[in-house]
Structures are given as structure tokens and as C-alpha cells.
Scaffold this motif. Structure first.
Motif, mmCIF file in Angstrom:
data_model
loop_
_atom_site.group_PDB
_atom_site.id
_atom_site.type_symbol
_atom_site.label_atom_id
_atom_site.label_comp_id
_atom_site.label_asym_id
_atom_site.label_seq_id
_atom_site.Cartn_x
_atom_site.Cartn_y
_atom_site.Cartn_z
ATOM 1 N N CYS A 126 82.503 -71.309 -110.603
ATOM 2 C CA CYS A 126 83.372 -70.145 -110.414
ATOM 3 C C CYS A 126 82.572 -68.896 -110.072
ATOM 4 C CB CYS A 126 84.138 -69.841 -111.708
ATOM 5 S SG CYS A 126 85.172 -71.168 -112.312
ATOM 6 N N THR A 127 83.248 -67.982 -109.384
ATOM 7 C CA THR A 127 82.665 -66.649 -109.251
ATOM 8 C C THR A 127 82.847 -65.938 -110.580
ATOM 9 O OG1 THR A 127 84.725 -65.589 -108.549
ATOM 10 C CG2 THR A 127 83.329 -66.549 -106.806
ATOM 11 N N ILE A 128 82.122 -64.873 -110.773
ATOM 12 C CA ILE A 128 82.278 -64.095 -112.007
ATOM 13 C C ILE A 128 83.708 -63.586 -112.130
ATOM 14 C CG2 ILE A 128 81.575 -61.957 -113.172
ATOM 15 C CD1 ILE A 128 78.737 -62.502 -112.078
ATOM 16 N N THR A 129 84.286 -63.155 -111.024
ATOM 17 C CA THR A 129 85.664 -62.652 -111.039
ATOM 18 C C THR A 129 86.638 -63.741 -111.455
ATOM 19 O OG1 THR A 129 85.118 -61.063 -109.306
ATOM 20 C CG2 THR A 129 87.455 -61.541 -109.630
ATOM 21 N N GLU A 130 86.481 -64.955 -110.914
ATOM 22 C CA GLU A 130 87.360 -66.064 -111.287
ATOM 23 C C GLU A 130 87.233 -66.391 -112.764
ATOM 24 O OE1 GLU A 130 87.375 -68.576 -107.090
ATOM 25 O OE2 GLU A 130 85.715 -68.853 -108.499
#
Length: 98
Positions: A34-38
Motif C-alpha cells: 500500500c501507499t502511505i495514504t492507502e
């Protein structure tokens, strides 16, 4: 389980998650996946669900998590009319602390 969720790719993901054995492994796997945002969005929903389960009001949840009222409503709908996934996790987390 909702039929739209049933998918071989989703099942592969869930099987992979079930193989993780520690927080460190979770950080590594989800850091790659995942991205940090996700990851922050997913974790925010879990915290919102816990706060709703603890009978916190929307204004307190917004203030403490930064979640939108739309997100809080969506999570609340899942808590009340979903598949009881949050309940399973919360019950097991409580078992670990007792």
C-alpha cells in the motif's frame, strides 16, 4: 460474504495476510503493498469503527481522527448492516488484552 468481494485475487490477498506472524511482518508487507495514504485510510476506518463501537459521537470522531462525516457514516453502516468483520476483530482484540 458479498459475492462482489469474492474474487481469486482478493482471496490470494487474504491468504497472504493470514500468513503474517508479527507486527514487523505486517509493516513490511503493507509497506510494500500500500501507499502511505492507502494504509492511513484503511487504519483510519478501523479507528473510526472502534470509536463508533465505543459509542463516541461524530463530532468527537471527526476531531480525533480527521475522518469526514461521509467516511464515518460509511463505517457506521458497515458496523450496523455489514458482515460483522469489525465485530470479529474487536472481540479478538479484547480477548488478547484480558
Amino acid at each position: 460474504m458479498e459475492s462482489k468481494m469474492k474474487d481469486l485475487n482478493v482471496e490470494f490477498l487474504f491468504q497472504a495476510v493470514l500468513k503474517l506472524e508479527s507486527l514487523e511482518e505486517c509493516y513490511k508487507f503493507f509497506g510494500d503493498l500500500c501507499t502511505i495514504t492507502e494504509l492511513r485510510s484503511i487504519s483510519q476506518r478501523l479507528v473510526v469503527a472502534k470509536m463508533l463501537d465505543d459509542n463516541k459521537v461524530y463530532s468527537d470522531i471527526v476531531a480525533q481522527t480527521g475522518a469526514s462525516t461521509a467516511t464515518i457514516s460509511r463505517v457506521n453502516r458497515s458496523l450496523n448492516y455489514g458482515n460483522d468483520g469489525y465485530r470479529i476483530v474487536f472481540n479478538r482484540l479484547e480477548e488478547k488484552t484480558e
